[in-house]
Scaffold this motif. Structure first.
Motif, PDB file in Angstrom:
ATOM      1  N   ALA A  84       1.004  -1.039  -0.081  1.00 54.96           N
ATOM      2  CA  ALA A  84      -0.048  -0.031  -0.009  1.00 54.96           C
ATOM      3  C   ALA A  84       0.745   1.192  -0.238  1.00 54.96           C
ATOM      4  O   ALA A  84       1.616   1.429   0.820  1.00 54.96           O
ATOM      5  N   CYS A  85       0.864   1.936  -1.109  1.00 51.94           N
ATOM      6  CA  CYS A  85       1.825   3.105  -1.370  1.00 51.94           C
ATOM      7  C   CYS A  85       1.139   4.204  -1.985  1.00 51.94           C
ATOM      8  O   CYS A  85       0.592   3.952  -3.198  1.00 51.94           O
ATOM      9  N   SER A  86       0.803   5.527  -1.816  1.00 49.75           N
ATOM     10  CA  SER A  86       0.350   6.380  -2.600  1.00 49.75           C
ATOM     11  C   SER A  86       0.568   6.503  -4.098  1.00 49.75           C
ATOM     12  O   SER A  86      -0.063   6.559  -4.890  1.00 49.75           O
ATOM     13  N   ALA A  87       1.908   6.513  -4.226  1.00 49.08           N
ATOM     14  CA  ALA A  87       2.448   6.272  -5.649  1.00 49.08           C
ATOM     15  C   ALA A  87       1.910   7.495  -6.620  1.00 49.08           C
ATOM     16  O   ALA A  87       1.593   7.137  -7.511  1.00 49.08           O
ATOM     17  N   LEU A  88       1.725   8.541  -5.948  1.00 48.21           N
ATOM     18  CA  LEU A  88       0.999   9.628  -6.707  1.00 48.21           C
ATOM     19  C   LEU A  88       1.327  10.091  -8.062  1.00 48.21           C
ATOM     20  O   LEU A  88       0.633  10.356  -8.787  1.00 48.21           O
ATOM     21  N   ALA A  89       2.511  10.454  -8.132  1.00 46.75           N
ATOM     22  CA  ALA A  89       3.081  10.668  -9.352  1.00 46.75           C
ATOM     23  C   ALA A  89       3.945   9.720 -10.322  1.00 46.75           C
ATOM     24  O   ALA A  89       4.300   8.692  -9.532  1.00 46.75           O
ATOM     25  N   ARG A  90       3.931  10.059 -11.314  1.00 45.88           N
ATOM     26  CA  ARG A  90       4.498   8.942 -12.249  1.00 45.88           C
ATOM     27  C   ARG A  90       6.019   8.710 -11.838  1.00 45.88           C
ATOM     28  O   ARG A  90       6.604   7.673 -11.681  1.00 45.88           O
ATOM     29  N   ARG A  91       6.877   9.702 -11.244  1.00 44.99           N
ATOM     30  CA  ARG A  91       8.058   9.822 -10.917  1.00 44.99           C
ATOM     31  C   ARG A  91       8.153   8.969  -9.904  1.00 44.99           C
ATOM     32  O   ARG A  91       9.310   8.176  -9.573  1.00 44.99           O
ATOM     33  N   TYR A  92       7.413   8.950  -8.950  1.00 47.07           N
ATOM     34  CA  TYR A  92       7.305   8.033  -7.715  1.00 47.07           C
ATOM     35  C   TYR A  92       7.012   6.545  -8.125  1.00 47.07           C
ATOM     36  O   TYR A  92       7.620   5.867  -7.745  1.00 47.07           O
ATOM     37  N   ARG A  93       6.117   6.263  -8.991  1.00 46.35           N
ATOM     38  CA  ARG A  93       6.079   4.929  -9.512  1.00 46.35           C
ATOM     39  C   ARG A  93       7.025   4.456 -10.154  1.00 46.35           C
ATOM     40  O   ARG A  93       7.477   3.187 -10.135  1.00 46.35           O
ATOM     41  N   ASP A  94       7.846   5.152 -10.870  1.00 48.33           N
ATOM     42  CA  ASP A  94       9.136   4.833 -11.506  1.00 48.33           C
ATOM     43  C   ASP A  94      10.056   4.369 -10.672  1.00 48.33           C
ATOM     44  O   ASP A  94      10.776   3.321 -10.823  1.00 48.33           O
ATOM     45  N   VAL A  95      10.288   4.871  -9.378  1.00 46.79           N
ATOM     46  CA  VAL A  95      11.334   4.536  -8.541  1.00 46.79           C
ATOM     47  C   VAL A  95      10.825   3.109  -8.015  1.00 46.79           C
ATOM     48  O   VAL A  95      11.649   2.241  -7.915  1.00 46.79           O
ATOM     49  N   LEU A  96       9.458   3.035  -7.822  1.00 47.80           N
ATOM     50  CA  LEU A  96       8.979   1.599  -7.366  1.00 47.80           C
ATOM     51  C   LEU A  96       8.941   0.536  -8.635  1.00 47.80           C
ATOM     52  O   LEU A  96       9.518  -0.674  -8.378  1.00 47.80           O
ATOM     53  N   ARG A  97       8.734   1.031  -9.668  1.00 48.84           N
ATOM     54  CA  ARG A  97       8.856   0.101 -11.019  1.00 48.84           C
ATOM     55  C   ARG A  97      10.301  -0.244 -11.168  1.00 48.84           C
ATOM     56  O   ARG A  97      10.691  -1.505 -11.644  1.00 48.84           O
ATOM     57  N   GLU A  98      11.415   0.541 -10.902  1.00 53.04           N
ATOM     58  CA  GLU A  98      12.806   0.253 -11.233  1.00 53.04           C
ATOM     59  C   GLU A  98      13.616  -0.236 -10.061  1.00 53.04           C
ATOM     60  O   GLU A  98      14.719  -0.349  -9.797  1.00 53.04           O
ATOM     61  N   SER A  99      12.723  -0.652  -9.134  1.00 56.77           N
ATOM     62  CA  SER A  99      13.431  -1.244  -7.769  1.00 56.77           C
ATOM     63  C   SER A  99      14.060  -2.443  -8.185  1.00 56.77           C
ATOM     64  O   SER A  99      14.828  -3.037  -7.388  1.00 56.77           O
ATOM     65  N   GLY A 100      14.101  -3.344  -9.187  1.00 57.38           N
ATOM     66  CA  GLY A 100      14.626  -4.353  -9.358  1.00 57.38           C
ATOM     67  C   GLY A 100      13.553  -5.662  -9.189  1.00 57.38           C
ATOM     68  O   GLY A 100      13.844  -6.748  -9.571  1.00 57.38           O
ATOM     69  N   ALA A 101      12.405  -5.225  -8.756  1.00 60.26           N
ATOM     70  CA  ALA A 101      11.405  -6.058  -8.412  1.00 60.26           C
ATOM     71  C   ALA A 101      10.724  -6.273  -9.777  1.00 60.26           C
ATOM     72  O   ALA A 101      10.080  -5.394 -10.184  1.00 60.26           O
TER      73      ALA A 101
END
Length: 170
Positions: A84-101
């Motif tokens: 559960a994470c707000s991930a409001l902006a694309r740049r925030y989602r990019d950090v999560l997407r690029e996590s290596g997961a």
């Protein structure tokens, strides 16, 4: 994305959308580990939000990096997760997407401002106050077609929302 490709699901949206409730039910239904992303906020962020001060990107990035690292560490060992994470902006989602997961899917809980205001006003013991909702809407960049996501209407009950998510990926 189908369930075989998904290794991490991030339940996202503004405060009061039901990220934690939907995320917990979803994780339990899948048998996956759950993380309430807010639990990784440094105390300074919690203090700022408790005072009604919106976070800046500089405040958010270490928090997002901690979530991304948590995701990567679990997924790299074969353990799929729901976060559960707000991930409001694309740049925030990019950090999560690029996590290596690998296989990150976002579940965007969308709805109207009045619903979120009502939900926030009725909860107790949470650092996010109703006055902060405006800053969240200013920051919000809904996921776009080139992102892997499912949009879910927050008017659905949490169980119906989870069933909709499961139907989309199974």
């Amino acid at each position: 994305m189908n369930l075989e490709e998904v290794r991490a699901i991030v339940v996202m949206g503004v405060a009061g959308c039901g990220k934690t409730t939907v995320g917990e039910i979803l994780a339990e239904s899948l048998g996956w580990e759950f993380l309430e992303g807010d639990s990784l906020h440094p105390q300074r962020n919690v203090d700022l939000m408790s005072e009604g001060t919106p976070l800046t990107d500089d405040d958010r990035m270490p928090w997002l990096a901690a979530i991304a690292e948590w995701m990567r560490s679990r997924v790299s060992h074969g353990n799929p997760v729901v976060v559960a994470c707000s991930a409001l902006a694309r740049r925030y989602r990019d950090v999560l997407r690029e996590s290596g997961a690998e296989g990150v899917l976002f579940v965007y809980l969308e709805g109207d401002r009045e619903t979120f205001e009502r939900r926030i006003a009725s909860r107790t013991g949470h650092f996010m106050k109703a006055g902060m909702l405006e800053s969240q809407f200013r920051t919000l960049e809904p996921p776009q077609k080139d992102e892997q996501y499912i949009a879910i209407d927050v008017r659905l009950s949490p169980t119906d929302a989870v069933e909709s998510i499961r139907s989309a990926i199974i």
